[in-house]
Design a protein around this motif. Structure first.
Motif, PDB file in Angstrom:
ATOM      1  N   ARG A   1       2.218  58.002  69.881  1.00  0.00           N
ATOM      2  CA  ARG A   1       2.227  56.639  69.330  1.00  0.00           C
ATOM      3  C   ARG A   1       0.838  56.267  68.811  1.00  0.00           C
ATOM      4  NH1 ARG A   1       3.210  50.864  72.499  1.00  0.00           N
ATOM      5  NH2 ARG A   1       2.925  49.560  70.654  1.00  0.00           N
ATOM      6  N   MET A   2      -0.171  56.600  69.578  1.00  0.00           N
ATOM      7  CA  MET A   2      -1.543  56.293  69.189  1.00  0.00           C
ATOM      8  C   MET A   2      -1.914  56.969  67.871  1.00  0.00           C
ATOM      9  SD  MET A   2      -4.942  57.144  71.435  1.00  0.00           S
ATOM     10  CE  MET A   2      -6.544  57.327  70.654  1.00  0.00           C
ATOM     11  N   PHE A   3      -1.615  58.252  67.750  1.00  0.00           N
ATOM     12  CA  PHE A   3      -1.995  58.969  66.528  1.00  0.00           C
ATOM     13  C   PHE A   3      -1.080  58.646  65.350  1.00  0.00           C
ATOM     14  CE2 PHE A   3      -4.600  61.576  69.389  1.00  0.00           C
ATOM     15  CZ  PHE A   3      -5.765  61.633  68.637  1.00  0.00           C
ATOM     16  N   ASP A   4       0.153  58.251  65.619  1.00  0.00           N
ATOM     17  CA  ASP A   4       1.000  57.764  64.527  1.00  0.00           C
ATOM     18  C   ASP A   4       0.374  56.526  63.894  1.00  0.00           C
ATOM     19  OD1 ASP A   4       2.827  59.789  64.969  1.00  0.00           O
ATOM     20  OD2 ASP A   4       4.295  58.521  66.013  1.00  0.00           O
ATOM     21  N   ILE A   5      -0.155  55.649  64.746  1.00  0.00           N
ATOM     22  CA  ILE A   5      -0.836  54.449  64.241  1.00  0.00           C
ATOM     23  C   ILE A   5      -2.080  54.836  63.447  1.00  0.00           C
ATOM     24  CG2 ILE A   5      -2.180  52.428  64.935  1.00  0.00           C
ATOM     25  CD1 ILE A   5      -0.193  52.072  67.264  1.00  0.00           C
ATOM     26  N   ILE A   6      -2.865  55.769  63.984  1.00  0.00           N
ATOM     27  CA  ILE A   6      -4.097  56.168  63.288  1.00  0.00           C
ATOM     28  C   ILE A   6      -3.768  56.789  61.937  1.00  0.00           C
ATOM     29  CG2 ILE A   6      -6.117  57.682  63.369  1.00  0.00           C
ATOM     30  CD1 ILE A   6      -6.132  57.361  66.407  1.00  0.00           C
ATOM     31  N   GLU A   7      -2.770  57.655  61.899  1.00  0.00           N
ATOM     32  CA  GLU A   7      -2.404  58.281  60.627  1.00  0.00           C
ATOM     33  C   GLU A   7      -1.970  57.237  59.602  1.00  0.00           C
ATOM     34  OE1 GLU A   7       0.479  61.344  61.129  1.00  0.00           O
ATOM     35  OE2 GLU A   7      -0.911  62.742  62.095  1.00  0.00           O
ATOM     36  N   ASP A   8      -1.184  56.278  60.051  1.00  0.00           N
ATOM     37  CA  ASP A   8      -0.741  55.225  59.135  1.00  0.00           C
ATOM     38  C   ASP A   8      -1.930  54.394  58.658  1.00  0.00           C
ATOM     39  OD1 ASP A   8       1.484  53.965  57.817  1.00  0.00           O
ATOM     40  OD2 ASP A   8       1.230  52.272  59.174  1.00  0.00           O
ATOM     41  N   ALA A   9      -2.862  54.113  59.567  1.00  0.00           N
ATOM     42  CA  ALA A   9      -4.058  53.346  59.202  1.00  0.00           C
ATOM     43  C   ALA A   9      -4.916  54.126  58.214  1.00  0.00           C
ATOM     44  CB  ALA A   9      -4.857  53.007  60.455  1.00  0.00           C
ATOM     45  N   VAL A  10      -5.051  55.435  58.415  1.00  0.00           N
ATOM     46  CA  VAL A  10      -5.841  56.267  57.501  1.00  0.00           C
ATOM     47  C   VAL A  10      -5.231  56.241  56.103  1.00  0.00           C
ATOM     48  CG1 VAL A  10      -6.495  58.656  56.966  1.00  0.00           C
ATOM     49  CG2 VAL A  10      -6.865  57.745  59.266  1.00  0.00           C
ATOM     50  N   ARG A  11      -3.910  56.331  56.027  1.00  0.00           N
ATOM     51  CA  ARG A  11      -3.249  56.274  54.715  1.00  0.00           C
ATOM     52  C   ARG A  11      -3.541  54.947  54.013  1.00  0.00           C
ATOM     53  NH1 ARG A  11       1.130  58.595  57.782  1.00  0.00           N
ATOM     54  NH2 ARG A  11       1.458  60.768  57.219  1.00  0.00           N
ATOM     55  N   ASP A  12      -3.535  53.878  54.795  1.00  0.00           N
ATOM     56  CA  ASP A  12      -3.804  52.552  54.235  1.00  0.00           C
ATOM     57  C   ASP A  12      -5.234  52.485  53.685  1.00  0.00           C
ATOM     58  OD1 ASP A  12      -2.979  49.928  53.663  1.00  0.00           O
ATOM     59  OD2 ASP A  12      -3.964  49.169  55.456  1.00  0.00           O
ATOM     60  N   VAL A  13      -6.185  53.014  54.444  1.00  0.00           N
ATOM     61  CA  VAL A  13      -7.587  52.975  54.013  1.00  0.00           C
ATOM     62  C   VAL A  13      -7.814  53.920  52.837  1.00  0.00           C
ATOM     63  CG1 VAL A  13      -9.975  53.369  54.744  1.00  0.00           C
ATOM     64  CG2 VAL A  13      -8.363  52.269  56.310  1.00  0.00           C
ATOM     65  N   GLU A  14      -7.081  55.037  52.806  1.00  0.00           N
ATOM     66  CA  GLU A  14      -7.161  55.943  51.651  1.00  0.00           C
ATOM     67  C   GLU A  14      -6.894  55.188  50.350  1.00  0.00           C
ATOM     68  OE1 GLU A  14      -5.495  60.120  53.646  1.00  0.00           O
ATOM     69  OE2 GLU A  14      -4.316  59.035  52.155  1.00  0.00           O
ATOM     70  N   LYS A  15      -5.861  54.366  50.372  1.00  0.00           N
ATOM     71  CA  LYS A  15      -5.512  53.616  49.157  1.00  0.00           C
ATOM     72  C   LYS A  15      -6.636  52.673  48.752  1.00  0.00           C
ATOM     73  CE  LYS A  15      -0.615  53.689  50.470  1.00  0.00           C
ATOM     74  NZ  LYS A  15       0.514  52.858  50.970  1.00  0.00           N
ATOM     75  N   GLU A  16      -7.249  52.042  49.738  1.00  0.00           N
ATOM     76  CA  GLU A  16      -8.338  51.111  49.450  1.00  0.00           C
ATOM     77  C   GLU A  16      -9.548  51.833  48.884  1.00  0.00           C
ATOM     78  OE1 GLU A  16     -10.885  47.592  51.716  1.00  0.00           O
ATOM     79  OE2 GLU A  16      -9.137  48.501  52.677  1.00  0.00           O
TER      80      GLU A  16
END
Length: 457
Positions: free
Chosen positions: A434-449
């Motif tokens: 669960r923790m790393f699923d959140i991190i991966e999703d957050a990384v994808r979000d920051v990638e776009k930015e």
């Protein structure tokens, strides 16, 4: 009291550690109300995974009634006793227990108030010893850039993190810093073994330049945690210890973070890195953060040289709250919980999965390095002027990841272009996912930015 009022009072009157003085009285912090297991809950009712375990500290997780009961029982029985004139049952039992868990001949312990004062105690002990031996000039402490050892004057002076940005004073005369040991920054084409050779040569060169007769101690974290979970190359600690032994330089292993289970062992010095230092400093995990306590473990080799027939020589170091009985009772209960629940074995069993999930994040085009060991992890963003994203923006990566993770229910610790995490040792495999699923999703979000064109596989 309404949560908004709490935040207002905090902003008006509470100076936090590492406060941004440009935003004094305007800094916004969420109000934590309670915790359970690996989760924290704020005044808005949000559930947040505590990725950093507080400050690398909450090994057994939150809400442990048996810990509260042990603390309450000791408070009612004896809340305090002067360590100058008396001892207490918890203090004596903890001294015996901690030294039995320590490697080699570290059979003496001085209890302190936290990690900073534990480091101060180790350095002051080195001063005391060399004065006793008639070597008043043998006082320089060699440390590493990116190392963190505390906030008191001596501990801060041997800390190598971003010193150029501080308006505090430091002890400059008796401290020498070696260059960054992080293998991630080694030149292209250099192997890890060659990097290890170069880092050992850093110490050899410093000893030759400063003179072994002027160097009292070398201080090193097994893993430079606050510097970004920097793991020195294999063999580095053993070889630097050998150099210290050759030149009669005391070796201080700062295990404030790595001690008490973070790498699946009580202490990392010997079990993970194969060394038996002269001192081990510890804090944080010794009580799982439930109460403040630190400890400086001292080897028989050092103690035998400090003592002698002249009984009028005192060892004038200590604190009002040294060996505080309630803190010692908490530490004893904490160690009992770790033992009875098999948390060291648990950490060793789940760490490979934790590290596998961490390593997968290197697939992101904004992540330069995903490194860790045990239940320690760091994501370091690319810092390259040649990329389309300006360096000034990249430096905000840690803050951006922190913001994106928090919005999804996870706290991480941002540090410039890095974020670090070290969850409670009780974390399950499903919670790791669960923790790393959140991190991966957050990384994808920051990638776009950041304008990245690739995504995680």
């Amino acid at each position: 009291m309404p949560s908004g009022k709490i935040e207002q009072l905090d902003q008006c009157h509470h100076l936090h550690p590492w406060e941004d003085m440009a935003n004094w009285k305007r800094s916004e912090r969420f109000v934590i109300t309670h915790g359970k297991g690996i989760y924290l809950y704020d005044d808005q009712g949000r559930e947040l995974i505590d990725g950093p375990a507080g400050m690398w500290a909450v090994q057994i997780g939150y809400g442990r009634k048996e810990m509260a009961d042990a603390i309450a029982e000791q408070v009612m029985g004896l809340p305090y006793a002067s360590p100058w004139s008396a001892t207490t049952t918890p203090a004596a039992l903890l001294a015996d227990k901690v030294t039995s868990l320590a490697p080699g001949d570290l059979n003496t312990v001085m209890f302190t108030t936290g990690g900073s004062t534990a480091v101060d105690t180790a350095i002051r002990t080195m001063h005391f010893l060399n004065n006793r031996l008639g070597r008043p000039e043998k006082k320089i402490v060699i440390a590493r850039e990116k190392g963190y050892h505390g906030s008191t004057y001596l501990a801060a002076s041997v800390t190598g993190k971003e010193r150029d940005k501080s308006f505090f004073d430091f002890e400059e005369r008796r401290v020498h810093f070696l260059p960054d040991v992080n293998p991630y920054i080694r030149p292209d084409g250099m192997t890890a073994a060659q990097w290890c050779d170069a880092k050992v040569e850093d110490l050899e060169r410093a000893i030759a330049e400063l003179g072994p007769g002027n160097i009292g101690a070398f201080i090193a974290e097994p893993i430079l945690c606050s510097g970004g979970v920097v793991i020195p190359p294999e063999g580095y600690h053993r070889r630097t210890l050998e150099l210290c032994r050759k030149h009669d330089i005391l070796y201080i292993s700062d295990e404030v973070v790595t001690g008490f289970g973070r790498l699946g062992h009580w202490f990392a010095s010997e079990d993970v890195f194969g060394i038996q230092p002269d001192f081990i400093t510890c804090a944080k995990g010794i009580t799982s953060g439930y109460l403040p306590l630190g400890a400086c473990l001292i080897s028989d080799r050092v103690m035998s040289r400090m003592t002698g027939e002249d009984h009028d020589v005192l060892f004038p170091n200590g604190y009002t709250y040294s060996a505080h009985p309630v803190c010692c009772a908490a530490a004893l209960k904490n160690i009992e919980i770790i033992e009875t629940e098999g948390l060291l074995e648990h950490v060793r069993a789940i760490s490979p999965h934790f590290q596998d999930r961490l390593k997968r994040l290197e697939a992101s085009p904004i992540i330069g390095d995903a490194r860790g060991m045990g239940l320690l992890g760091c994501l370091e963003g690319l810092m390259d002027e040649g990329r389309d994203t300006p360096l000034s923006v990249q430096r905000n990566l840690g803050a951006k990841l922190d913001e994106a993770c928090e919005a999804r229910g996870l706290i991480v610790r941002p540090m410039i272009n890095m974020c670090v995490f070290s969850p409670p040792l009780t974390i399950s495999r499903d919670e790791i996912d669960r923790m790393f699923d959140i991190i991966e999703d957050a990384v994808r979000d920051v990638e776009k930015e950041f304008g990245a064109v690739q995504t995680l596989a």
